[in-house]
Design a protein around this motif. Structure first.
Motif, PDB file in Angstrom:
ATOM      1  N   ARG A   1      16.191   1.458   2.234  1.00 22.35           N
ATOM      2  CA  ARG A   1      15.793   0.064   2.491  1.00 22.35           C
ATOM      3  C   ARG A   1      14.275  -0.075   2.527  1.00 22.35           C
ATOM      4  O   ARG A   1      13.708  -0.696   3.425  1.00 22.35           O
ATOM      5  CB  ARG A   1      16.423  -0.439   3.785  1.00 22.35           C
ATOM      6  N   ILE A   2      13.640   0.547   1.540  1.00 26.75           N
ATOM      7  CA  ILE A   2      12.186   0.406   1.416  1.00 26.75           C
ATOM      8  C   ILE A   2      11.874  -1.062   1.179  1.00 26.75           C
ATOM      9  O   ILE A   2      12.381  -1.670   0.237  1.00 26.75           O
ATOM     10  CB  ILE A   2      11.654   1.282   0.263  1.00 26.75           C
ATOM     11  N   PRO A   3      11.067  -1.657   2.018  1.00 29.19           N
ATOM     12  CA  PRO A   3      10.864  -3.110   1.936  1.00 29.19           C
ATOM     13  C   PRO A   3      10.050  -3.508   0.706  1.00 29.19           C
ATOM     14  O   PRO A   3       9.090  -2.848   0.336  1.00 29.19           O
ATOM     15  CB  PRO A   3      10.104  -3.441   3.219  1.00 29.19           C
ATOM     16  N   TYR A   4      10.497  -4.606   0.091  1.00 30.95           N
ATOM     17  CA  TYR A   4       9.790  -5.166  -1.053  1.00 30.95           C
ATOM     18  C   TYR A   4       8.753  -6.141  -0.494  1.00 30.95           C
ATOM     19  O   TYR A   4       8.964  -7.334  -0.390  1.00 30.95           O
ATOM     20  CB  TYR A   4      10.790  -5.879  -1.972  1.00 30.95           C
ATOM     21  N   ARG A   5       7.623  -5.582  -0.086  1.00 28.81           N
ATOM     22  CA  ARG A   5       6.602  -6.413   0.546  1.00 28.81           C
ATOM     23  C   ARG A   5       5.264  -5.699   0.498  1.00 28.81           C
ATOM     24  O   ARG A   5       5.178  -4.484   0.283  1.00 28.81           O
ATOM     25  CB  ARG A   5       6.952  -6.694   2.009  1.00 28.81           C
ATOM     26  N   VAL A   6       4.209  -6.469   0.690  1.00 29.82           N
ATOM     27  CA  VAL A   6       2.882  -5.892   0.875  1.00 29.82           C
ATOM     28  C   VAL A   6       2.834  -5.299   2.277  1.00 29.82           C
ATOM     29  O   VAL A   6       3.264  -5.957   3.233  1.00 29.82           O
ATOM     30  CB  VAL A   6       1.794  -6.971   0.718  1.00 29.82           C
ATOM     31  N   PRO A   7       2.350  -4.072   2.435  1.00 25.21           N
ATOM     32  CA  PRO A   7       2.325  -3.472   3.766  1.00 25.21           C
ATOM     33  C   PRO A   7       1.381  -4.228   4.691  1.00 25.21           C
ATOM     34  O   PRO A   7       0.439  -4.879   4.236  1.00 25.21           O
ATOM     35  CB  PRO A   7       1.835  -2.042   3.507  1.00 25.21           C
ATOM     36  N   PRO A   8       1.624  -4.145   6.003  1.00 21.10           N
ATOM     37  CA  PRO A   8       0.711  -4.805   6.947  1.00 21.10           C
ATOM     38  C   PRO A   8      -0.686  -4.206   6.867  1.00 21.10           C
ATOM     39  O   PRO A   8      -0.884  -3.117   6.334  1.00 21.10           O
ATOM     40  CB  PRO A   8       1.364  -4.538   8.308  1.00 21.10           C
ATOM     41  N   ALA A   9      -1.651  -4.927   7.432  1.00 19.15           N
ATOM     42  CA  ALA A   9      -3.057  -4.565   7.289  1.00 19.15           C
ATOM     43  C   ALA A   9      -3.342  -3.135   7.734  1.00 19.15           C
ATOM     44  O   ALA A   9      -4.122  -2.410   7.099  1.00 19.15           O
ATOM     45  CB  ALA A   9      -3.922  -5.545   8.074  1.00 19.15           C
ATOM     46  N   GLU A  10      -2.690  -2.694   8.806  1.00 17.91           N
ATOM     47  CA  GLU A  10      -2.985  -1.358   9.319  1.00 17.91           C
ATOM     48  C   GLU A  10      -2.481  -0.249   8.389  1.00 17.91           C
ATOM     49  O   GLU A  10      -2.943   0.881   8.456  1.00 17.91           O
ATOM     50  CB  GLU A  10      -2.398  -1.173  10.724  1.00 17.91           C
ATOM     51  N   GLU A  11      -1.511  -0.562   7.513  1.00 20.21           N
ATOM     52  CA  GLU A  11      -0.988   0.433   6.581  1.00 20.21           C
ATOM     53  C   GLU A  11      -1.673   0.374   5.222  1.00 20.21           C
ATOM     54  O   GLU A  11      -1.534   1.296   4.408  1.00 20.21           O
ATOM     55  CB  GLU A  11       0.524   0.226   6.369  1.00 20.21           C
ATOM     56  N   LEU A  12      -2.398  -0.691   4.965  1.00 16.41           N
ATOM     57  CA  LEU A  12      -2.911  -0.932   3.617  1.00 16.41           C
ATOM     58  C   LEU A  12      -3.844   0.164   3.115  1.00 16.41           C
ATOM     59  O   LEU A  12      -3.695   0.610   1.968  1.00 16.41           O
ATOM     60  CB  LEU A  12      -3.612  -2.293   3.569  1.00 16.41           C
ATOM     61  N   PRO A  13      -4.816   0.651   3.908  1.00 13.98           N
ATOM     62  CA  PRO A  13      -5.712   1.668   3.352  1.00 13.98           C
ATOM     63  C   PRO A  13      -4.985   2.910   2.843  1.00 13.98           C
ATOM     64  O   PRO A  13      -5.260   3.383   1.736  1.00 13.98           O
ATOM     65  CB  PRO A  13      -6.630   1.997   4.539  1.00 13.98           C
ATOM     66  N   SER A  14      -4.047   3.438   3.632  1.00 15.95           N
ATOM     67  CA  SER A  14      -3.348   4.644   3.193  1.00 15.95           C
ATOM     68  C   SER A  14      -2.417   4.357   2.024  1.00 15.95           C
ATOM     69  O   SER A  14      -2.264   5.181   1.121  1.00 15.95           O
ATOM     70  CB  SER A  14      -2.556   5.253   4.359  1.00 15.95           C
ATOM     71  N   ARG A  15      -1.783   3.192   2.028  1.00 19.56           N
ATOM     72  CA  ARG A  15      -0.882   2.843   0.928  1.00 19.56           C
ATOM     73  C   ARG A  15      -1.655   2.577  -0.361  1.00 19.56           C
ATOM     74  O   ARG A  15      -1.218   2.943  -1.450  1.00 19.56           O
ATOM     75  CB  ARG A  15      -0.045   1.631   1.313  1.00 19.56           C
ATOM     76  N   LEU A  16      -2.795   1.909  -0.233  1.00 18.32           N
ATOM     77  CA  LEU A  16      -3.608   1.630  -1.414  1.00 18.32           C
ATOM     78  C   LEU A  16      -4.081   2.922  -2.053  1.00 18.32           C
ATOM     79  O   LEU A  16      -4.135   3.044  -3.280  1.00 18.32           O
ATOM     80  CB  LEU A  16      -4.806   0.754  -1.040  1.00 18.32           C
ATOM     81  N   ALA A  17      -4.400   3.907  -1.229  1.00 22.08           N
ATOM     82  CA  ALA A  17      -4.830   5.196  -1.761  1.00 22.08           C
ATOM     83  C   ALA A  17      -3.740   5.815  -2.630  1.00 22.08           C
ATOM     84  O   ALA A  17      -4.024   6.387  -3.691  1.00 22.08           O
ATOM     85  CB  ALA A  17      -5.198   6.135  -0.619  1.00 22.08           C
ATOM     86  N   GLY A  18      -2.484   5.704  -2.194  1.00 27.80           N
ATOM     87  CA  GLY A  18      -1.381   6.240  -2.986  1.00 27.80           C
ATOM     88  C   GLY A  18      -1.205   5.508  -4.302  1.00 27.80           C
ATOM     89  O   GLY A  18      -0.956   6.124  -5.347  1.00 27.80           O
ATOM     90  N   VAL A  19      -1.340   4.194  -4.263  1.00 28.14           N
ATOM     91  CA  VAL A  19      -1.226   3.396  -5.490  1.00 28.14           C
ATOM     92  C   VAL A  19      -2.329   3.787  -6.465  1.00 28.14           C
ATOM     93  O   VAL A  19      -2.079   4.023  -7.652  1.00 28.14           O
ATOM     94  CB  VAL A  19      -1.303   1.892  -5.166  1.00 28.14           C
ATOM     95  N   ALA A  20      -3.564   3.856  -5.962  1.00 25.39           N
ATOM     96  CA  ALA A  20      -4.683   4.200  -6.831  1.00 25.39           C
ATOM     97  C   ALA A  20      -4.530   5.598  -7.414  1.00 25.39           C
ATOM     98  O   ALA A  20      -4.821   5.828  -8.595  1.00 25.39           O
ATOM     99  CB  ALA A  20      -5.995   4.091  -6.044  1.00 25.39           C
ATOM    100  N   SER A  21      -4.062   6.539  -6.587  1.00 23.32           N
ATOM    101  CA  SER A  21      -3.852   7.909  -7.069  1.00 23.32           C
ATOM    102  C   SER A  21      -2.827   7.941  -8.196  1.00 23.32           C
ATOM    103  O   SER A  21      -2.992   8.664  -9.189  1.00 23.32           O
ATOM    104  CB  SER A  21      -3.397   8.813  -5.926  1.00 23.32           C
ATOM    105  N   THR A  22      -1.769   7.155  -8.049  1.00 27.64           N
ATOM    106  CA  THR A  22      -0.735   7.113  -9.073  1.00 27.64           C
ATOM    107  C   THR A  22      -1.286   6.568 -10.377  1.00 27.64           C
ATOM    108  O   THR A  22      -1.059   7.133 -11.453  1.00 27.64           O
ATOM    109  CB  THR A  22       0.448   6.252  -8.594  1.00 27.64           C
ATOM    110  N   VAL A  23      -2.018   5.470 -10.293  1.00 32.39           N
ATOM    111  CA  VAL A  23      -2.581   4.867 -11.509  1.00 32.39           C
ATOM    112  C   VAL A  23      -3.564   5.827 -12.173  1.00 32.39           C
ATOM    113  O   VAL A  23      -3.552   5.993 -13.402  1.00 32.39           O
ATOM    114  CB  VAL A  23      -3.273   3.529 -11.176  1.00 32.39           C
ATOM    115  N   TYR A  24      -4.393   6.495 -11.365  1.00 30.86           N
ATOM    116  CA  TYR A  24      -5.381   7.403 -11.959  1.00 30.86           C
ATOM    117  C   TYR A  24      -4.709   8.641 -12.552  1.00 30.86           C
ATOM    118  O   TYR A  24      -5.175   9.171 -13.566  1.00 30.86           O
ATOM    119  CB  TYR A  24      -6.426   7.806 -10.924  1.00 30.86           C
ATOM    120  N   LEU A  25      -3.622   9.095 -11.951  1.00 30.19           N
ATOM    121  CA  LEU A  25      -2.890  10.215 -12.522  1.00 30.19           C
ATOM    122  C   LEU A  25      -2.311   9.831 -13.884  1.00 30.19           C
ATOM    123  O   LEU A  25      -2.341  10.616 -14.832  1.00 30.19           O
ATOM    124  CB  LEU A  25      -1.772  10.661 -11.574  1.00 30.19           C
ATOM    125  N   ILE A  26      -1.804   8.611 -13.980  1.00 32.33           N
ATOM    126  CA  ILE A  26      -1.314   8.126 -15.274  1.00 32.33           C
ATOM    127  C   ILE A  26      -2.450   8.107 -16.288  1.00 32.33           C
ATOM    128  O   ILE A  26      -2.292   8.518 -17.449  1.00 32.33           O
ATOM    129  CB  ILE A  26      -0.690   6.723 -15.122  1.00 32.33           C
TER     130      ILE A  26
END
Length: 395
Positions: free
Chosen positions: A162-187
């Motif tokens: 049940r991974i939520p289909y949503r933008v993470p709350p502000a306190e989670e955003l920095p760590s989550r954004l890092a994962g997104v950016a890492s994925t895009v750069y790996l591609i």
């Protein structure tokens, strides 16, 4: 027929992700949304040549995809003897804010930290990049059957956890954004070795992320970095063989991408006045190369200084390996080889062996061939192996 077919191809490329993102929000299922959008595209190919391309292609696809999703839900409910809940309608004319939010939710769903990095990359290419399972498999050098299973597991994990289909709350955003950016750069890195389709998809995803989060230094730096590196695409290969930066025809570089990338570096630096951002700093290094009139006129002091800044936030053996390459140009191959040989944990990293092969070749050492063999054994791309073989063969 050709005109309509071209229109559909452009639509799938430019609008397909947006249609999919909206359907995921409406259906709550990545799998169901993908199937529905694919069905809508097939229907478009069948009807548009006959009836003409509609004035609002995205709205047409949204409505057609929703109808298909409703049919699937009703059929499944009937088969299981359950009553189907009414599926929310979709607006065929969603406003830009709604589209942006849907896309942002999908980006963070595909790159959720509960998924492995391999699964994140595959799912991002499949859903955000619009590639088929076969194309993703070819791009990541994985058998299609293996890739299909990987994608299925990723989607099942999203559903069962049940991974939520949503933008993470502000306190989670920095760590989550890092994962997104890492994925895009790996591609992007996968594509940079020569798989152009992946390269183009990574640039598109980086643009998407920066458009969705225009004030985030990570998003700005990532886009700047891929643009400044992609600007050299036309000069990086000749007859399938890689062309080193020193030998590239700079007249082939894309000046518009360089200009855009440099402007993004400036914006990123203004947003990080005290704490460096790794992507912004890497983009600044790329800018040093792209702005140099020739290889001989590269400001190696500036390049090395930026690497020293990068080490304050990302002190890794790979960063130090790249810094050593710059040291080789300023201080000579012997100084660089001493730095490379002191790096720990890179014995299975093909580019470490390739760097040693190049430096040893410059020092006219017979050990260069042994380093080349290890680079090949540890997975150096074939084109780069051929290039090094040609150079070392001159010894």
């Amino acid at each position: 027929m050709t005109g309509a077919g071209d229109a559909v191809a452009r639509l799938v490329r430019d609008e397909g992700t947006r249609v999919l993102a909206t359907l995921v929000r409406v259906t709550g299922s990545v799998d169901l949304a993908e199937d529905a959008v694919q069905d809508a595209v097939v229907r478009a190919l069948e009807t548009w040549p006959r009836d003409g391309v509609p004035a609002n292609p995205r709205g047409w696809l949204l409505v057609a995809a929703r109808r298909r999703a409703v049919d699937v839900v009703r059929r499944e409910a009937k088969r299981l003897g359950k009553e189907a809940d009414a599926m929310p309608p979709v607006d065929p004319h969603p406003d830009p804010v709604t589209i942006r939010d849907d896309l942002l939710r999908l980006v963070f769903t595909c790159c959720h930290p509960a998924l492995s990095l391999d699964a994140q990359v595959a799912l991002a290419l499949r859903t955000l990049g619009g590639l088929s399972t076969a194309e993703v498999a070819r791009g990541l050098l994985v058998p299609e059957a293996t890739m299909a299973k990987r994608l299925t597991r990723a989607k099942q994990k999203i559903a069962t956890a049940r991974i939520p289909y949503r933008v993470p709350p502000a306190e989670e955003l920095p760590s989550r954004l890092a994962g997104v950016a890492s994925t895009v750069y790996l591609i992007f890195n996968e594509g940079y070795t020569g798989r152009v389709s992946l390269l183009s998809e990574a640039v598109r995803l980086a643009r998407l992320l920066a458009s969705l989060m225009p004030d985030e230094p990570t998003a700005l730096g990532l886009l700047a970095l891929v643009l400044l590196q992609d600007a050299r695409r036309a000069a990086r290969f000749s007859s399938g063989s890689p062309v080193l930066l020193a030998s590239q025809d700079r007249s082939l570089w894309d000046a518009s991408l360089i200009k855009e990338g440099v402007e993004l570096v400036g914006r990123g630096l203004r947003r990080t006045p005290s704490i460096p951002n790794a992507y912004v700093v890497q983009a600044a290094i790329a800018a040093c190369h792209d702005l140099a009139p020739s290889y001989a006129e590269t400001n190696w002091d500036a390049v090395i200084s930026w690497y020293d800044v990068l080490l304050t936030v990302q002190d890794t053996p790979v960063v130090r390996l790249n810094r050593a390459a710059a040291v080789a140009e300023r201080d000579g191959p012997a100084a660089a080889l001493a730095l490379v040989d002191a790096l720990p944990g890179l014995e299975d990293y093909s580019w470490w062996h390739a760097s040693r092969a190049e430096l040893l070749h410059r020092l006219v050492s017979a050990a260069a061939f042994e380093a080349l063999v290890r680079a090949e054994e540890t997975g150096l791309p074939a084109a780069h192996v051929a290039h090094l073989r040609a150079r070392i063969g001159l010894l």
